[in-house]
Write a protein that holds these residues in place. Sequence first.
Motif, PDB file in Angstrom:
ATOM      1  N   THR A 320       0.815  -1.209   0.000  1.00 45.98           N
ATOM      2  CA  THR A 320       0.000   0.000   0.000  1.00 45.98           C
ATOM      3  C   THR A 320       0.850   1.261   0.000  1.00 45.98           C
ATOM      4  O   THR A 320       1.813   1.380   0.753  1.00 45.98           O
ATOM      5  CB  THR A 320      -0.914   0.047   1.237  1.00 45.98           C
ATOM      6  OG1 THR A 320      -0.102  -0.060   2.418  1.00 45.98           O
ATOM      7  CG2 THR A 320      -1.911  -1.094   1.225  1.00 45.98           C
ATOM      8  N   LEU A 321       0.457   2.210  -0.841  1.00 41.38           N
ATOM      9  CA  LEU A 321       1.025   3.561  -0.824  1.00 41.38           C
ATOM     10  C   LEU A 321       0.127   4.420  -1.698  1.00 41.38           C
ATOM     11  O   LEU A 321      -0.142   4.080  -2.847  1.00 41.38           O
ATOM     12  CB  LEU A 321       2.455   3.581  -1.381  1.00 41.38           C
ATOM     13  CG  LEU A 321       3.144   4.948  -1.378  1.00 41.38           C
ATOM     14  CD1 LEU A 321       3.396   5.429   0.053  1.00 41.38           C
ATOM     15  CD2 LEU A 321       4.454   4.911  -2.160  1.00 41.38           C
ATOM     16  N   THR A 322      -0.351   5.528  -1.138  1.00 37.03           N
ATOM     17  CA  THR A 322      -1.153   6.452  -1.927  1.00 37.03           C
ATOM     18  C   THR A 322      -0.878   7.870  -1.459  1.00 37.03           C
ATOM     19  O   THR A 322      -0.501   8.096  -0.303  1.00 37.03           O
ATOM     20  CB  THR A 322      -2.659   6.122  -1.830  1.00 37.03           C
ATOM     21  OG1 THR A 322      -3.370   6.866  -2.823  1.00 37.03           O
ATOM     22  CG2 THR A 322      -3.225   6.465  -0.462  1.00 37.03           C
ATOM     23  N   ARG A 323      -1.049   8.813  -2.356  1.00 36.43           N
ATOM     24  CA  ARG A 323      -0.841  10.232  -2.026  1.00 36.43           C
ATOM     25  C   ARG A 323      -2.154  10.960  -2.227  1.00 36.43           C
ATOM     26  O   ARG A 323      -2.724  10.967  -3.315  1.00 36.43           O
ATOM     27  CB  ARG A 323       0.242  10.845  -2.915  1.00 36.43           C
ATOM     28  CG  ARG A 323       0.488  12.334  -2.629  1.00 36.43           C
ATOM     29  CD  ARG A 323       1.664  12.870  -3.410  1.00 36.43           C
ATOM     30  NE  ARG A 323       1.579  12.536  -4.814  1.00 36.43           N
ATOM     31  CZ  ARG A 323       2.608  12.531  -5.650  1.00 36.43           C
ATOM     32  NH1 ARG A 323       3.815  12.829  -5.205  1.00 36.43           N
ATOM     33  NH2 ARG A 323       2.450  12.225  -6.917  1.00 36.43           N
ATOM     34  N   LEU A 329       1.333  11.267   2.151  1.00 37.63           N
ATOM     35  CA  LEU A 329       1.370   9.864   1.748  1.00 37.63           C
ATOM     36  C   LEU A 329       0.802   9.005   2.865  1.00 37.63           C
ATOM     37  O   LEU A 329       1.077   9.260   4.047  1.00 37.63           O
ATOM     38  CB  LEU A 329       2.807   9.425   1.456  1.00 37.63           C
ATOM     39  CG  LEU A 329       3.556  10.163   0.339  1.00 37.63           C
ATOM     40  CD1 LEU A 329       4.984   9.664   0.248  1.00 37.63           C
ATOM     41  CD2 LEU A 329       2.852  10.005  -0.986  1.00 37.63           C
ATOM     42  N   TYR A 330       0.046   7.978   2.484  1.00 32.22           N
ATOM     43  CA  TYR A 330      -0.519   7.048   3.453  1.00 32.22           C
ATOM     44  C   TYR A 330      -0.114   5.630   3.094  1.00 32.22           C
ATOM     45  O   TYR A 330      -0.031   5.261   1.921  1.00 32.22           O
ATOM     46  CB  TYR A 330      -2.043   7.175   3.502  1.00 32.22           C
ATOM     47  CG  TYR A 330      -2.502   8.446   4.167  1.00 32.22           C
ATOM     48  CD1 TYR A 330      -2.726   8.503   5.538  1.00 32.22           C
ATOM     49  CD2 TYR A 330      -2.680   9.609   3.413  1.00 32.22           C
ATOM     50  CE1 TYR A 330      -3.140   9.682   6.152  1.00 32.22           C
ATOM     51  CE2 TYR A 330      -3.086  10.784   4.013  1.00 32.22           C
ATOM     52  CZ  TYR A 330      -3.314  10.814   5.385  1.00 32.22           C
ATOM     53  OH  TYR A 330      -3.706  11.985   5.986  1.00 32.22           O
ATOM     54  N   HIS A 331       0.101   4.841   4.147  1.00 28.01           N
ATOM     55  CA  HIS A 331       0.567   3.468   4.015  1.00 28.01           C
ATOM     56  C   HIS A 331      -0.072   2.650   5.134  1.00 28.01           C
ATOM     57  O   HIS A 331      -0.381   3.191   6.203  1.00 28.01           O
ATOM     58  CB  HIS A 331       2.094   3.441   4.121  1.00 28.01           C
ATOM     59  CG  HIS A 331       2.694   2.086   4.334  1.00 28.01           C
ATOM     60  ND1 HIS A 331       2.583   1.077   3.422  1.00 28.01           N
ATOM     61  CD2 HIS A 331       3.400   1.573   5.382  1.00 28.01           C
ATOM     62  CE1 HIS A 331       3.202   0.003   3.881  1.00 28.01           C
ATOM     63  NE2 HIS A 331       3.694   0.272   5.065  1.00 28.01           N
ATOM     64  N   ILE A 332      -0.279   1.367   4.885  1.00 27.20           N
ATOM     65  CA  ILE A 332      -0.782   0.473   5.921  1.00 27.20           C
ATOM     66  C   ILE A 332       0.378  -0.358   6.455  1.00 27.20           C
ATOM     67  O   ILE A 332       0.959  -1.166   5.727  1.00 27.20           O
ATOM     68  CB  ILE A 332      -1.891  -0.448   5.388  1.00 27.20           C
ATOM     69  CG1 ILE A 332      -3.042   0.370   4.810  1.00 27.20           C
ATOM     70  CG2 ILE A 332      -2.387  -1.369   6.510  1.00 27.20           C
ATOM     71  CD1 ILE A 332      -3.728   1.296   5.788  1.00 27.20           C
TER      72      ILE A 332
END
Length: 436
Positions: A320-323, A329-332
């Motif tokens: 997971t990686l999204t901006r 940026l967000y990650h689980i």
Amino acid sequence: MNSPVHAQSFRVPKPFASGNWGGLSVIGKQAFFGLCSHRVDENVTLCVYEDGTPAVRRLPALDDILAPEAGAVAHGKIHTPFRVIGRRAYFGTHLGYYRRDLQGRRPYPGGHLVCIHLDDDLRLEDLGILQPGEGIISLEVDAEREQVYLFTWPRTDLLRYDCRTGEVRHLGNFRHSDTSDTCCRAPVFVDGHLLFCTGDGAVHAWSRDQECFRRFDRDMQSVVLEAALRQGWSLPEDLAPASAADIPAVAQALAAQPGWSRLYHPAIADAGQSAALVLTNTSSCLLRLHPRTGRIDPVEQVCIAANRGRYDVGTSTSLTLTRTPDGRLYHIGTELFGAADDPKIRARLVRYDPVRQEVADLGRIRTDDGREVIYLQTLDHFPDGRLVGAGLVDLPHTQHAAFLATTPAKVDVGIRAQTNPYEMRLLVIDPVQALS
């Protein structure tokens, strides 16, 4: 201990599916994803959730495309994102059953490239099997030239499909040995180059204009080890270099080990830098890749608080990686507890603010009906910045028997489903309100 991060959850058509292995993307206000299966005889289920509606919908047209191949090893997964050219979204199918015993079925026929017509009631168009016997493991598009790049499995062939002409061109093969060579969810198109990594930790760039490949001078494990040494991380004794001069030898030893820890997973274009941002599976290191110079710059370790300052080749991260539109940026991250050889896990939301250069472990994720999220395998966002993912939530004891009766596959490498009984949900998280 952080307060839980709150998530709105939606039930899915197959609650005991075998996960969502990379195949989720948000297009406008719609989230497309696949519910996967590791059974030899069960195809993936294509779903869509439209923001603001009460339920996830199944798109049965994919069943019709795959139906003629009944009797062969099934298309158990959508392992690719959904990538857009114009008003068409492209994805590929992949097998979910990997055993040699085919249980009397015909061999896998090969992954289909499929197009969703976004302005035509989500009509699906089958573009065919591009390489017989090979699944489609990852996919990216050059929207300007209307071309789809895809990697196959197990041969790790790179193909290019021209959407205007239907021509398929074989660009190269990146298989080195019998294991750990998948270009797994890694391609990203940026600044006229297709960037991807192979199982040995090498980063490659395909130049669209020059039509040639370039291998970066440095591999990812060397860059991460150098950053770990410089910042004083805790390193395993067998991997700890005495000095920077020892890093090449240690990195070479790492290259001989199983390759999942050397891959990066989601990659996003960093257009302002003419580069790509990627997150490594080893130690959750955010790296910036520059295709024209072949430079790899370490940015930050984006991980849960318990893993900060540790070099970790285990299951400490997720795919997971999204901006979001605000640039964050967000990650689980994955929290492990219990027995070391058979752990339980819980998902934690991690945020990186590039302006402040701050990493925040925001805590475990809990659904609106009080269920803890075990594992979130994919992450994207709606235009307003709310996060969207498909993942696994913990299962009440009363439902364990029904779950175990499905002979579930693993949650991830080294993580047993029997120790982490689950059902699948689609989750929507508002990162601003989630902590309130």
